[in-house]
Scaffold this active site. Structure first.
Site, PDB file in Angstrom:
ATOM      1  N   ASP A 148       0.838  -1.206   0.000  1.00 16.46           N
ATOM      2  CA  ASP A 148       0.000   0.000   0.000  1.00 16.46           C
ATOM      3  C   ASP A 148       0.875   1.259   0.000  1.00 16.46           C
ATOM      4  O   ASP A 148       1.666   1.485   0.921  1.00 16.46           O
ATOM      5  CB  ASP A 148      -0.887  -0.058   1.260  1.00 16.46           C
ATOM      6  N   ASP A 218     -10.477   4.094  -1.658  1.00 21.31           N
ATOM      7  CA  ASP A 218     -11.132   3.091  -0.805  1.00 21.31           C
ATOM      8  C   ASP A 218     -12.650   3.029  -0.993  1.00 21.31           C
ATOM      9  O   ASP A 218     -13.320   4.048  -1.089  1.00 21.31           O
ATOM     10  CB  ASP A 218     -10.851   3.403   0.669  1.00 21.31           C
TER      11      ASP A 218
HETATM   12  C1  GAL Z   1      -5.578   2.234   2.726  1.00 20.01           C
HETATM   13  C2  GAL Z   1      -5.997   1.118   1.775  1.00 20.01           C
HETATM   14  C3  GAL Z   1      -7.039   0.288   2.467  1.00 20.01           C
HETATM   15  C4  GAL Z   1      -6.479  -0.256   3.765  1.00 20.01           C
HETATM   16  C5  GAL Z   1      -5.989   0.886   4.653  1.00 20.01           C
HETATM   17  C6  GAL Z   1      -5.317   0.388   5.925  1.00 20.01           C
HETATM   18  O1  GAL Z   1      -4.574   2.993   2.130  1.00 20.01           O
HETATM   19  O2  GAL Z   1      -6.486   1.670   0.572  1.00 20.01           O
HETATM   20  O3  GAL Z   1      -7.456  -0.766   1.620  1.00 20.01           O
HETATM   21  O4  GAL Z   1      -5.431  -1.142   3.470  1.00 20.01           O
HETATM   22  O5  GAL Z   1      -5.072   1.690   3.939  1.00 20.01           O
HETATM   23  O6  GAL Z   1      -4.874   1.471   6.702  1.00 20.01           O
END
Ligand code: GAL
Length: 396
Positions: A148, A218
């Site tokens: 990520d 998200d």
């Molecule tokens: C975001 C991601 C989510 C989740 C989250 C956890 O950046 O898009 O799917 O992984 O972080 O903090």
């Protein structure tokens, strides 16, 4: 265009392209299926939570329907010690033992980190320690890594001095670096890229070893957000295929924010998109409705069809959208989506979806054959709902 050329140039310079494709297609010949901690549990996770969900994957029949990955998302991280070893927090006393438990259930183990110094939640991530972390994941028995972007974005800004081409190139290099580190471990590990679709990742994701990549920001548990993500995937079908999938994010089915027809729309759309089906609900507490969605094997078969083609929008009249997905043996999945807030008559016109002659149709939510279609098929579609059909040539 210039940007795309630059990204491709970076990719070619740093990637061993042949081996990347070979490994990817073998690891994710159809879109990965499983469960993730993120959508329901967020950071409130522990060894016990993950074990209980793994148990529920088996007890509910989901594992046998294809949901095999148990993915720990953000929230497991502890600290990095002086020797550079990244330790889980106290909620995860022994990751290798947890991996063994997951494997003992016939499931696979997914983990999460990122290319920046920190994750989005401010926990320690893999910047500068890619090889060491990859080795540790492999030693834990990890089979899937979600990577990520998060704070790496800041590094992109700083090191590129605001030059967007340089910034994209840094991102490409960061993903390639971790992919190479994973390859070097010798353990097959699915590489799930999460950088929100930036830089048109679908154009270069496969070359940096992505088995799947997030195409958007998200999801959340609302019909508005789910549909704005899902229907915006129109046009991306040509970028997906065996070993390289567009990922519109983890499922929200069963989390309570949408009604039954809305969740059926969610699941049907993800299946037509050949999206990874990663459940994101509490599997130990599912209503019969939730189970009837997640365990609908006829819809899962649309998603997992061996032809590996993502579907796309065929035609639309405003918020009444018809999507199709080619399936093996000349069959097609057809979704009639009503995005209005009242029931609507919708017509499937066989000609408009490029179908010649008659078609034998089956309703995949009613689990019923609906006979032979010739020309138009008109049906009432519930508000925010879907009619999902599978059509094939008569006699096939
Ligand atoms: C975001 C991601 C989510 C989740 C989250 C956890 O950046 O898009 O799917 O992984 O972080 O903090």
């Amino acid at each position: 265009m210039k940007n795309r050329v630059l990204i491709q140039a970076v990719v070619f310079l740093i990637a061993g392209i042949g081996s990347v494709f070979a490994q990817s297609a073998a690891l994710a010949p159809t879109p990965p299926m499983g469960w993730s901690t993120w959508n329901h549990f967020k950071h409130d996770i522990s060894d016990a939570t993950v074990r209980a969900q793994a148990d529920a994957l088996v007890a509910s029949g989901m594992r046998d329907a294809g949901y095999v990955y148990v993915n720990i998302d953000g929230g497991w991280e502890g600290y990095r010690d002086a020797a550079g070893v990244l330790h889980p927090n106290n909620n995860f006393p022994d990751m290798k033992a947890l991996g063994n438990y997951i494997h003992s259930k016939g499931l696979k183990f997914g983990m999460y980190t990122g290319p920046g110094p920190k994750t989005c939640a401010g926990a320690v991530a893999s910047y500068g320690y890619e090889a060491q972390d990859a080795k540790m994941f492999a030693a834990w028995g990890v089979d899937y890594l979600k990577y990520d972007l998060c704070s790496f974005h800041k590094i992109m800004e700083q090191e590129s001095g605001g030059d967007l081409h340089k910034s994209d190139a840094l991102m490409v290099t960061a993903y390639q670096k971790m992919h190479q580190a994973l390859l070097n471990t010798g353990r097959p590990i699915v590489f799930s890229m999460c950088q929100y679709g930036w830089g048109k990742v679908w154009e270069w994701g496969p070359q940096v070893g992505g088995d799947l990549w997030r195409t958007t920001g998200d999801i959340d548990d609302t019909y508005g957000r789910m549909t704005s993500i899902g229907f915006r995937e129109a046009g991306l079908s040509r970028y997906a295929g065996a070993g390289h999938w567009n990922d519109p994010d983890i499922l929200e089915v069963g989390n309570g924010g949408m009604h039954f027809d809305e969740y059926r729309t969610h699941f049907s759309l993800w299946a037509i998109l050949a999206a990874p089906l990663i459940a994101g609900n509490d599997l130990s507490n599912m209503t019969p409705e939730t189970k009837s969605i997640l365990l609908n094997r006829e819809v899962i078969a649309v998603d997992q069809d061996p032809l590996g083609k993502q579907g796309d929008r065929a035609y639309a009249a405003g918020p009444l959208e018809v999507w199709t997905k080619p399936l093996q043996n000349g069959a097609i999945a057809v979704g009639l989506f009503n995005r209005t807030s009242h029931p609507a008559n919708m017509t499937l016109n066989l000609e408009k979806i490029g179908w010649q002659g008659k078609a034998v149709a089956r309703d995949l939510w009613k689990h019923k054959d609906i006979g032979t279609l010739n020309g138009d098929y008109t049906v009432i579609v519930p508000e925010h709902g879907v009619i999902l059909l599978r059509i094939q040539k008569p006699g096939v």
